[in-house]
Design a protein around this motif. Sequence first.
Motif, PDB file in Angstrom:
ATOM      1  N   ASP A  71       0.681  -1.484   0.226  1.00 55.68           N
ATOM      2  CA  ASP A  71      -0.003  -0.146   0.744  1.00 55.68           C
ATOM      3  C   ASP A  71       0.993   1.001   0.544  1.00 55.68           C
ATOM      4  OD1 ASP A  71       1.400   0.067   2.669  1.00 55.68           O
ATOM      5  OD2 ASP A  71      -0.687  -0.185   3.810  1.00 55.68           O
ATOM      6  N   LYS A  72       2.137   1.190   0.215  1.00 57.18           N
ATOM      7  CA  LYS A  72       3.158   2.225  -0.100  1.00 57.18           C
ATOM      8  C   LYS A  72       3.743   2.714  -1.366  1.00 57.18           C
ATOM      9  CE  LYS A  72       3.118   3.403   4.301  1.00 57.18           C
ATOM     10  NZ  LYS A  72       2.028   4.034   4.304  1.00 57.18           N
ATOM     11  N   GLY A  73       3.024   1.438  -2.523  1.00 61.12           N
ATOM     12  CA  GLY A  73       2.902   1.619  -4.243  1.00 61.12           C
ATOM     13  C   GLY A  73       4.185   0.511  -3.792  1.00 61.12           C
ATOM     14  N   ASN A  74       5.159  -0.153  -3.209  1.00 61.18           N
ATOM     15  CA  ASN A  74       6.558  -0.697  -3.598  1.00 61.18           C
ATOM     16  C   ASN A  74       5.881  -2.300  -4.276  1.00 61.18           C
ATOM     17  OD1 ASN A  74       8.407   0.860  -1.993  1.00 61.18           O
ATOM     18  ND2 ASN A  74       7.336   0.205  -0.030  1.00 61.18           N
ATOM     19  N   LEU A  75       6.575  -2.771  -5.234  1.00 56.43           N
ATOM     20  CA  LEU A  75       6.561  -4.245  -5.912  1.00 56.43           C
ATOM     21  C   LEU A  75       7.093  -4.714  -5.189  1.00 56.43           C
ATOM     22  CD1 LEU A  75       4.569  -5.029  -8.364  1.00 56.43           C
ATOM     23  CD2 LEU A  75       6.715  -4.447  -9.837  1.00 56.43           C
ATOM     24  N   LEU A  76       6.700  -6.349  -4.884  1.00 58.53           N
ATOM     25  CA  LEU A  76       7.223  -7.010  -4.124  1.00 58.53           C
ATOM     26  C   LEU A  76       6.765  -7.834  -5.471  1.00 58.53           C
ATOM     27  CD1 LEU A  76       6.716  -5.799  -1.695  1.00 58.53           C
ATOM     28  CD2 LEU A  76       6.803  -8.343  -0.928  1.00 58.53           C
ATOM     29  N   VAL A  77       8.714  -8.586  -6.328  1.00 56.40           N
ATOM     30  CA  VAL A  77       8.570  -9.487  -7.349  1.00 56.40           C
ATOM     31  C   VAL A  77       9.447 -11.187  -6.886  1.00 56.40           C
ATOM     32  CG1 VAL A  77       9.379  -9.673  -9.127  1.00 56.40           C
ATOM     33  CG2 VAL A  77       8.843  -7.179  -8.662  1.00 56.40           C
ATOM     34  N   ALA A  78       8.276 -11.775  -6.425  1.00 56.10           N
ATOM     35  CA  ALA A  78       9.700 -13.117  -7.190  1.00 56.10           C
ATOM     36  C   ALA A  78      10.424 -13.218  -7.861  1.00 56.10           C
ATOM     37  CB  ALA A  78       8.289 -14.202  -7.264  1.00 56.10           C
ATOM     38  N   HIS A  79      11.515 -14.258  -7.476  1.00 64.40           N
ATOM     39  CA  HIS A  79      12.875 -13.966  -8.492  1.00 64.40           C
ATOM     40  C   HIS A  79      13.498 -15.567  -8.723  1.00 64.40           C
ATOM     41  CE1 HIS A  79      16.915 -12.006  -9.870  1.00 64.40           C
ATOM     42  NE2 HIS A  79      16.382 -13.156 -10.670  1.00 64.40           N
ATOM     43  N   TRP A  80      12.248 -15.696  -9.852  1.00 68.96           N
ATOM     44  CA  TRP A  80      12.455 -17.540  -9.967  1.00 68.96           C
ATOM     45  C   TRP A  80      14.035 -17.757 -10.076  1.00 68.96           C
ATOM     46  CZ3 TRP A  80      14.237 -21.228 -12.606  1.00 68.96           C
ATOM     47  CH2 TRP A  80      13.272 -23.074 -12.284  1.00 68.96           C
ATOM     48  N   GLY A  81      14.845 -19.197  -9.224  1.00 68.74           N
ATOM     49  CA  GLY A  81      15.519 -19.494  -9.265  1.00 68.74           C
ATOM     50  C   GLY A  81      16.617 -19.226  -8.811  1.00 68.74           C
ATOM     51  N   THR A  82      16.594 -17.911  -7.174  1.00 69.20           N
ATOM     52  CA  THR A  82      17.433 -17.023  -7.331  1.00 69.20           C
ATOM     53  C   THR A  82      17.446 -16.952  -5.412  1.00 69.20           C
ATOM     54  OG1 THR A  82      17.139 -15.081  -7.346  1.00 69.20           O
ATOM     55  CG2 THR A  82      18.430 -15.448  -8.663  1.00 69.20           C
ATOM     56  N   GLY A  83      16.508 -17.744  -5.179  1.00 68.28           N
ATOM     57  CA  GLY A  83      15.760 -17.348  -4.255  1.00 68.28           C
ATOM     58  C   GLY A  83      16.420 -16.176  -2.889  1.00 68.28           C
ATOM     59  N   HIS A  84      15.146 -14.967  -3.733  1.00 67.63           N
ATOM     60  CA  HIS A  84      14.948 -13.610  -3.716  1.00 67.63           C
ATOM     61  C   HIS A  84      13.770 -13.413  -3.901  1.00 67.63           C
ATOM     62  CE1 HIS A  84      19.417 -14.300  -2.448  1.00 67.63           C
ATOM     63  NE2 HIS A  84      18.927 -12.414  -1.811  1.00 67.63           N
ATOM     64  N   ILE A  85      13.185 -12.852  -2.763  1.00 67.49           N
ATOM     65  CA  ILE A  85      12.201 -11.445  -3.317  1.00 67.49           C
ATOM     66  C   ILE A  85      12.737  -9.602  -4.273  1.00 67.49           C
ATOM     67  CG2 ILE A  85       9.822 -10.191  -2.941  1.00 67.49           C
ATOM     68  CD1 ILE A  85       9.576 -12.436  -0.091  1.00 67.49           C
ATOM     69  N   GLU A  86      12.581  -9.567  -4.785  1.00 66.08           N
ATOM     70  CA  GLU A  86      13.327  -8.293  -5.198  1.00 66.08           C
ATOM     71  C   GLU A  86      12.025  -7.439  -4.557  1.00 66.08           C
ATOM     72  OE1 GLU A  86      15.830  -8.266  -5.898  1.00 66.08           O
ATOM     73  OE2 GLU A  86      16.795 -10.131  -6.808  1.00 66.08           O
ATOM     74  N   VAL A  87      12.448  -5.976  -4.188  1.00 64.64           N
ATOM     75  CA  VAL A  87      11.244  -5.289  -3.434  1.00 64.64           C
ATOM     76  C   VAL A  87      12.209  -3.664  -4.271  1.00 64.64           C
ATOM     77  CG1 VAL A  87       9.983  -3.954  -1.512  1.00 64.64           C
ATOM     78  CG2 VAL A  87      11.068  -6.046  -1.815  1.00 64.64           C
ATOM     79  N   PHE A  88      10.912  -3.259  -5.317  1.00 57.64           N
ATOM     80  CA  PHE A  88      11.585  -2.259  -6.016  1.00 57.64           C
ATOM     81  C   PHE A  88       9.880  -0.857  -5.045  1.00 57.64           C
ATOM     82  CE2 PHE A  88      11.869  -5.847  -8.742  1.00 57.64           C
ATOM     83  CZ  PHE A  88      13.776  -5.360  -9.744  1.00 57.64           C
ATOM     84  N   SER A  89      11.318   0.266  -5.241  1.00 57.67           N
ATOM     85  CA  SER A  89      10.405   1.519  -4.480  1.00 57.67           C
ATOM     86  C   SER A  89       9.408   2.129  -6.148  1.00 57.67           C
ATOM     87  CB  SER A  89      11.390   2.784  -4.160  1.00 57.67           C
ATOM     88  OG  SER A  89      11.656   3.024  -6.000  1.00 57.67           O
ATOM     89  N   PRO A  90       8.484   2.729  -5.949  1.00 55.26           N
ATOM     90  CA  PRO A  90       7.990   3.271  -6.895  1.00 55.26           C
ATOM     91  C   PRO A  90       7.689   3.255  -8.112  1.00 55.26           C
ATOM     92  CG  PRO A  90       6.544   4.084  -4.425  1.00 55.26           C
ATOM     93  CD  PRO A  90       7.995   3.454  -4.421  1.00 55.26           C
TER      94      PRO A  90
END
Length: 309
Positions: free
Chosen positions: A235-254
Amino acid sequence: MAGADDTKFEFSKIADGIAGAEGPVFDTKGNFYMVAPSVEKNGKHAGQVLKVDLNTGKTTLVCEPSVGEDGGVPAGCQCDKEGNIYVADMRLGILKVTPSGQYQQLFKVDSEGRTMQGCNDCSFDYNGNLWVTGPAGDIAPSEYRRSFEAPFGSVYCLTKPGKVIRIDTGLWFPNGLAVRHDESGEACQLIVAETPTKLLWSYDIKGPGLVSNKREWAKLPGNLEGGADGMDFDDKGNLLVAHWGTGHIEVFSPEGGSPAKRIPTPFKTPSNLHFQPKSRTVYMTEHDNNGLWKFEWETCGMPQFCEKE
């Protein structure tokens, strides 16, 4: 990575053994659904839509979609205001599943008469338009193809009046997607993951099925390994992205660009994620053990279409 450090969160496993584990979504009554796209019977696709008891991890079969003799490969899910689940299916296109488990294939062709492509993920905007990625070849009974081999993936919009408009094509396996809204609640931006290139593309939304100004919005870190899969806004406009194959979620600012944060996961293949309504709880699917997990994020998720009054 622009200095983005790993940020630790505690993950809890809910269930495993769900073949292909994808498509987490809540309905209007708080029921939780996901899909098992990798189920096969007698050597044929027989993907399933499942309801999951989040307290016990027990799954209940909702339906096993098929058209004729062709079974489905369901991948992404969204809920409408009536509690129906819309499913992006790699073999059957776009499906509508009722709470009782009845299902229908919505379209065989798009608005210009082209055969629909198999679909992977979907996202409603607040006006009830469904934006959908189509990384597969023509729907069954055509041969099953995926746009990892050649860039023929497409993006669609199922408009509320009831037609499917192809808004872009020529993509390398378009996968997860998400819609951003402006302060008035109008859809203004579409983000689409192109998995093999690690790119997140941005489109300005001008109306139902109408976009412009395609541009590179962000790129996931790393070179050859992994790629972007499912995603969701907080709800702050950050985008959480599943990064398949790397064991990470990437979080991007708006603003996009490079990840602001990287969340390590206890599994290598995060595939999709979805916020529980009105909460900070994120439910996440993974392919390593065909599992479902959860963790608590820093803020609540962006409200979904089915939550809006």
